[in-house]
Scaffold this active site. Sequence first.
Site, PDB file in Angstrom:
ATOM      1  N   CYS A 432       0.650  -1.328  -0.004  1.00 10.50           N
ATOM      2  CA  CYS A 432       0.014   0.006   0.013  1.00 10.50           C
ATOM      3  C   CYS A 432       1.046   1.214   0.038  1.00 10.50           C
ATOM      4  O   CYS A 432       0.588   2.210   0.550  1.00 10.50           O
ATOM      5  CB  CYS A 432      -0.908  -0.114   1.470  1.00 10.50           C
ATOM      6  SG  CYS A 432      -0.065  -0.282   2.712  1.00 10.50           S
ATOM      7  N   GLY A 559       3.213  16.734   3.104  1.00 13.67           N
ATOM      8  CA  GLY A 559       4.391  15.641   3.260  1.00 13.67           C
ATOM      9  C   GLY A 559       3.685  14.355   2.862  1.00 13.67           C
ATOM     10  O   GLY A 559       2.530  13.917   2.681  1.00 13.67           O
ATOM     11  N   HIS A 560       4.469  13.169   3.233  1.00 10.06           N
ATOM     12  CA  HIS A 560       4.013  11.783   2.929  1.00 10.06           C
ATOM     13  C   HIS A 560       4.747  10.884   4.187  1.00 10.06           C
ATOM     14  O   HIS A 560       5.835  11.272   4.531  1.00 10.06           O
ATOM     15  CB  HIS A 560       4.601  11.390   1.719  1.00 10.06           C
ATOM     16  CG  HIS A 560       4.355  10.089   1.083  1.00 10.06           C
ATOM     17  ND1 HIS A 560       2.907   9.628   0.991  1.00 10.06           N
ATOM     18  CD2 HIS A 560       4.962   8.928   1.459  1.00 10.06           C
ATOM     19  CE1 HIS A 560       2.854   8.469   0.829  1.00 10.06           C
ATOM     20  NE2 HIS A 560       4.014   8.037   0.684  1.00 10.06           N
TER      21      HIS A 560
END
Length: 782
Positions: A432, A559-560
């Site tokens: 994922c 962001g991530h």
Amino acid sequence: MAMMQTEPTISTDVVLVGGGHTHALVLRRWGMAPLPGVRLTLLSDLVDTPYSGMLPSYVAGRYSFDEAHIDLRPLARFAQCRLVVDRAVGLDLARQRVLCATHPPLAYDVLSIDTGSTPATLSVPGAAEYAIAAKPVPALLRQWQQLIEQVEAHPQRPLTLAVVGGGVGGVELTIAVHERLVELLKALGQPATNLTLHLVHRGEELAPERNRWTRRRLARVLRSRGIQVHLNEAVKEICLDESSGQRRVRGAAGLVVSCDRLFWVTSAAAPAWLQDSGLSLDDQGFIQVGDTLQTRSHPNVFAAGDVATMVSHPRPKAGVFAVRQGPPLADNLRRYVQGQPLKPFRPQRQFLSLIETGDGRAIADRGPISVESPLAHRWKDRIDRQFMARFQDLPIGPMSAPPRRPAPPHFEPGQAPLPPTPHPSPPPCAGCGSKVGSAALTAALRRVRQDFPEVASDAVLIGLDTPDDAAVVTVPPGMALVQTVDYFTALVDDPFLFAQICLKHCLGDLYAMGAQPHTVLALVQVPYATPAKQTEMLYQILAGTTKGLLVANAPLVGGHTTVGPQLALGFACNGIASPNTLLRKSGMQPGDALILTQPLGTGTLFAADMQGRAKGRWIEAAIAHLLTPNQAAAAIFCAHGATACTDVTGFGLAGHLLEMLRASGAAATLTLEALPVLPGAIDTVKAGLFSSLYPQNLQAADFVDRRWGNHPIYPLLFDPQTAGGLLAAVPAAAANSCLAELHRQGYKTAAVIGRVTPAAAPAIALTADQAASHRQNREAIL
Ligand SMILES: Cc1cc2nc3c(=O)[nH]c(=O)nc-3n(C[C@H](O)[C@H](O)[C@H](O)COP(=O)(O)OP(=O)(O)OC[C@H]3O[C@@H](n4cnc5c(N)ncnc54)[C@H](O)[C@@H]3O)c2cc1C
């Protein structure tokens, strides 16, 4: 192909507060068999914890600093334990958090406290201001060192000292102080009569807790040394004589003593920070613990050492008991985490006390039996060295023991095991995008925004307030957008600090270009952990980021986040600058001075740290530099007409300087001794400890003068830097004032390291003229 998780999922946080004797032993035992999924964190206000058994001898000058202190950093690494250097200031027991002086609260599932005691009666008027307290020990030792230096500088000056407190600790300290100063005076050609030493004690006899023979013997030792002992004198006041600078000590029975310095070694008192914690405390404020070392009020909170009182087996506050509690505490913490029944511990009633009497002698005292001899001193030395050897030369890294699988949980009725923390099932894969669940991120962001002020900016049209697929920002008309990105794995395991270091590193490119930070996006990888733990880690990282961004005056706009085998972080940073005032690598002019703002050596030091071969204090000094923003330095360079600038990072000083020289069509001459170097970096280089990028950086050596290849500083030219400083070329006429301004604004180690020279091809010539480099920098400072 999706990668399956191989690292254990962090599901339990065991937090140790204070790196005292007991916790040092817990760390050592934990390191021999860490529990997978259980993360250990040590919160300590210092990295070098003093070993009380060696303290008097250290004061007497018989042991070195390293011999008498446990370096908690390699020990924590051995135990696979996070080290957070900060002071606990309170507890939030309901939320299971430790409140820290400078860090955000630290979450725990299981807590253990070993923060020692403080000398009692510091509340006597004037004591806190004018006396030197025996604890915290580092402050005592700093003052002691200053006193030694003062005697060395003015040996002929008469010196009067006083020690308040005639327990074993006070008597030993008095003898050690006398022994050292008399020896020093002798070495400096002065009579011992220059020194007058008083020992003031409220009781009828010294060392009342020891047997009669020991008490008499100690009194005789003090007499034979000419130490003036004042018994039955409870100090009621200390004041400062403004005209002479002396301290005046007044006793309740009429004593008045004037002295230059005064040591306060009264009996142990409880630390103030626990008083409102909600833990069950005894009348004196010490934490009440049962036989399992669990607090009476909170089964998941343990305490040991001076700070704790075993309600069923009260014992004196002495290092020997703190040491004895190490193994049972380590064992019970493991058992508690695994839901196993805890084992009761009963400390012995009598203990062997080896009391130093100076001149290589000691009294061995146990119960009613005592003997004084040089043999007892040798015995004590052997015991103490054996104890300390347990914390030295620890097998760290690939050589250390692999984690053992925990024993299957076994629950006993009536005991309070740790509430089981669910292991996410099945373990996460990367299919994922390894994303962190949105609930964890939202919760962390919400908390950070509650706890820390944020930077507001009109330039943000769509940011974290109104989350969308992407952030949207505007750039002022006429300004150029300057963009940079960097990403790396954690070099310190304290996420709050790591975020600040990483941000400084990433923003360095903007400052080096003469740009101002505008907006920032974060890329975070948190280690595999339960959602609650992920939230905590994200909170710590975002807290550090927010703190750094406040200084940089730039908002976080997006962001991530992912999960992975280890903590990693990066930032995409946008800056703005006028296209006309950009600072480039090109532009250097022959004759320009080269100024470096920050010392070199992070690559070798952190490589050594990974192997547990760097001293904790070296890494602490390095971290202080890694946290110093480049912002003000960039502004100073711009104001002094810098012709070129870069930030010194992965390619090392030589690599980055060569980039500048190539772009500018110039060469440079550096003076090796002028290069600022981090404490310990030369030692780790000498030990052959280099960062993995170092061999590649050595390719730059083709362009560097090799005549000085054996110089100890030479390898540091190629040492990769994290969050390094700025390197700028500044017109010679402006160099002095530029350097003075850098020093004034906190870049204390900034230095002129060389000059730009005319050349057809880039090259770095070296000189190694110590006198010249000192002259150069002294002139620059003046
Ligand atoms: C001069 C002197 C000589 C002594 N000599 C002896 C001796 O020979 N033998 C003996 O048995 N005992 C001796 N003692 C007593 C001994 O020092 C203590 O009993 C012993 O240090 C207790 O160990 P501990 O593990 O409880 O705490 P400490 O050794 O005091 O360790 C506590 C640690 O916690 C840290 N800490 C404190 N507060 C915080 C906080 N809020 N947050 C984070 N970290 C914190 C401290 O910096 C320290 O590293 C002596 C004491 C003195 C003052």
